[in-house]
Design an enzyme around this catalytic site. Structure first.
Site, PDB file in Angstrom:
ATOM      1  N   GLU A  34       2.467   4.830   0.320  1.00  0.00           N
ATOM      2  CA  GLU A  34       2.541   3.371   0.353  1.00  0.00           C
ATOM      3  C   GLU A  34       2.168   2.925  -1.058  1.00  0.00           C
ATOM      4  O   GLU A  34       0.996   2.925  -1.431  1.00  0.00           O
ATOM      5  CB  GLU A  34       1.575   2.801   1.392  1.00  0.00           C
ATOM      6  CG  GLU A  34       1.660   1.287   1.522  1.00  0.00           C
ATOM      7  CD  GLU A  34       0.671   0.731   2.539  1.00  0.00           C
ATOM      8  OE1 GLU A  34       0.511  -0.507   2.560  1.00  0.00           O
ATOM      9  OE2 GLU A  34       0.050   1.522   3.278  1.00  0.00           O
ATOM     10  N   ASP A  45      -6.167  -7.358   1.615  1.00  0.00           N
ATOM     11  CA  ASP A  45      -6.890  -6.215   1.068  1.00  0.00           C
ATOM     12  C   ASP A  45      -8.345  -6.557   0.767  1.00  0.00           C
ATOM     13  O   ASP A  45      -8.681  -7.680   0.387  1.00  0.00           O
ATOM     14  CB  ASP A  45      -6.207  -5.721  -0.202  1.00  0.00           C
ATOM     15  CG  ASP A  45      -4.839  -5.127   0.085  1.00  0.00           C
ATOM     16  OD1 ASP A  45      -4.780  -4.216   0.930  1.00  0.00           O
ATOM     17  OD2 ASP A  45      -3.848  -5.570  -0.506  1.00  0.00           O
TER      18      ASP A  45
END
Length: 241
Positions: A34, A45
């Site tokens: 990824e 995130d």
């Protein structure tokens, strides 16, 4: 055998390092990459990946770095470009699809693109479907009507890298009953949690555990690659033990 997808920040500390790291991860049992596109406001995130994005941008990251890494590694290991929709919109979505196809990229992971809007874009290129513990069964069934590549099960509501736990047995069983598409779990997966989180799913997605090593300024680049690869190999063994 359960699989491991590794999240890494593209071009930090530089694109050649990223290429070397991807090659090493493949050699140590990682099944997919990824590849994170650095962004100034990565809302899904946690602080570790946010810091890596910040440093990559300060180092002068350009989208051409992503394309070059993709061209040199996309035909060696299954690769997914992970970024926020602004990245794709700014360059032009059709242009991003063109570059992805040239690099043999398998799909896009766009966490801030709502499912309803994603319907238009997934007709152009595979988009990875997200499912969260907060989704109703009705919504899950709708999301998974036509899943691509694999399903990304978010282990908890929140941001990456947090030390949270939720009972996912019921949702995993429900997903497995309605689709045969591989199910991967992400968020908070590391050497300590991987064994438990991998129960019932086809694989795990690990990011912050690797990026933490990437950010360790006490290590040489070669040591970072060695340590990240060792951690990946350990996690792969743990989830299959």
């Amino acid at each position: 055998m359960k699989k491991l997808i590794a999240y890494i920040t593209c071009a930090y500390p530089d694109k050649n390092f990223t290429i070397d790291l991807i090659n090493s991860l493949k050699e140590n049992g990682v099944n997919g990459i990824e590849l994170g596109i650095p962004f100034s406001d990565p809302v899904a995130d946690g602080p570790i990946i946010q810091e890596a994005d910040k440093r990559a941008l300060e180092n002068g990251f350009k989208m051409d770095d992503l394309f070059e890494v993709g061209e040199k590694t996309g035909n060696k290991i299954d690769t997914y470009w992970m970024g926020y929709f602004n990245n794709f919109y700014h360059k032009g979505y059709d242009f991003m699809v063109k570059k992805a196809k040239e690099a043999n990229i398998k799909g896009f992971i766009i966490p801030d693109l709502p499912f309803e809007e994603a319907q238009y874009y997934e007709s152009k290129f595979p988009l990875i479907s997200f499912v969260a513990p907060t989704d109703s069964k009705e919504r899950i069934k709708k999301i998974l009507k036509n899943p691509k590549e694999f399903i990304y099960l978010v282990a908890y509501a929140g941001i990456t890298g947090a030390a949270k736990q939720e009972d996912l047995k019921e949702i995993i069983e429900y997903i497995k009953n309605i689709t045969s598409t591989p199910l991967f779990i992400g968020f908070g997966v590391n050497e300590k949690t991987a064994k438990e989180k991998a129960k019932g799913v086809d694989g795990v997605i690990v990011g912050s555990a690797f990026i933490k090593i990437l950010l360790d300024d006490s290590l040489k680049n070669s040591e970072k690659i060695k340590n990240i690869s060792k951690t990946a190999k350990n996690i792969k063994e743990i989830i299959n033990s």
